[in-house]
Design a protein around this motif. Structure first.
Motif, PDB file in Angstrom:
ATOM      1  N   LEU A   1      -8.550  -3.389  -2.285  1.00  0.00           N
ATOM      2  CA  LEU A   1      -8.220  -2.160  -3.004  1.00  0.00           C
ATOM      3  C   LEU A   1      -7.972  -2.453  -4.476  1.00  0.00           C
ATOM      4  CD1 LEU A   1      -7.333   0.830  -3.262  1.00  0.00           C
ATOM      5  CD2 LEU A   1      -5.030   0.062  -2.624  1.00  0.00           C
TER       6      LEU A   1
ATOM      7  N   HIS B   1       2.607   0.201  -3.131  1.00  0.00           N
ATOM      8  CA  HIS B   1       1.554   0.576  -4.085  1.00  0.00           C
ATOM      9  C   HIS B   1       2.121   0.718  -5.491  1.00  0.00           C
ATOM     10  CE1 HIS B   1      -2.112   2.236  -5.655  1.00  0.00           C
ATOM     11  NE2 HIS B   1      -1.515   3.348  -6.012  1.00  0.00           N
TER      12      HIS B   1
ATOM     13  N   LEU C   1       0.783  -1.236   0.000  1.00  0.00           N
ATOM     14  CA  LEU C   1       0.000   0.000   0.000  1.00  0.00           C
ATOM     15  C   LEU C   1       0.813   1.283   0.000  1.00  0.00           C
ATOM     16  CD1 LEU C   1      -2.680  -1.018   2.666  1.00  0.00           C
ATOM     17  CD2 LEU C   1      -2.947  -1.032   0.170  1.00  0.00           C
TER      18      LEU C   1
END
Length: 217
Positions: A177, A143, A121
């Protein structure tokens, strides 16, 4: 054999090379650009050739770090690089494509290794103090790394009928996500997400951790 241009974009231009994605075999993809592991070593992910209308994205699990004690050079709670041990060839479970019970046995599979201690992330370069009061830098770059694999999918797979997104541990935390990002990109695709063995975290604690990783914007 499926002929593809392998390579993925970071914020910088990415070197691309003509490579054969072989049906039923894993190919290592080194995206370059802004990708990197926690210790500023190169990042790679793996793609297995299969049915181009059915895709699976699997996020590797592992430990995370967010303070001097867990992120210092003496810490052994997280992976610091992608190496030969991350090659999924020969793994069992979802990676056993010879098992007739495997629901993704025929899929094109993208395996996203984890080496950034941030649950796939982060976007931050953070200085932590070691036990000897010396600073050590950790690149929480998860990420950017994960999106290099997702963008590879978007570049090379056109409108799959089915997409399965999953992950274990840290990968389970990230998988919703990226399932959402994939669903937005492929609006007509049936997207299924399953997270395996993720932990539970207090809201105040996780908010602070995400901020430290540069993942809360």
């Amino acid at each position: 054999t499926i002929a593809l241009i392998l390579g993925c974009n970071g914020s910088e231009s990415t070197k691309r090379s003509q490579t054969q994605l072989i049906q039923g075999s894993w190919t290592k993809v080194s995206p370059e650009g802004d990708t990197r592991c926690s210790g500023d070593t190169p990042y790679s992910f793996y793609v297995r050739g299969g049915d181009m209308k059915k895709v699976a994205v699997i996020f590797q699990g592992g430990g995370g770090c967010w303070n001097d004690a867990t992120c210092g050079p003496e810490s052994e709670v997280f992976f610091r690089e992608v190496d030969e041990a991350d090659d999924p060839t020969g793994l069992q479970g979802l990676f056993d494509f010879s098992d007739d019970r495997n629901p993704i046995a025929s899929y094109t599979v993208v395996f996203v290794p984890y080496c950034t201690a941030d649950c796939h992330l982060g976007e931050a370069e953070v200085e932590y103090l070691s036990g000897t009061e010396q600073e050590t830098t950790v690149f929480h770059n998860g990420h950017i790394n994960a999106m290099s694999a997702v963008n590879w999918l978007f570049t090379h797979i056109d409108r799959p009928a089915t997409a399965f997104v999953t992950g274990m541990s840290a990968g389970a935390i990230a998988s919703p996500l990226y399932a959402g990002i994939i669903a937005n990109h492929y609006p007509s695709t049936q997207v299924t997400q399953i997270g395996d063995a993720a932990g539970g975290y207090r809201q105040r604690q996780i908010s602070s951790i995400l901020q430290g990783w540069g993942a809360s914007a």
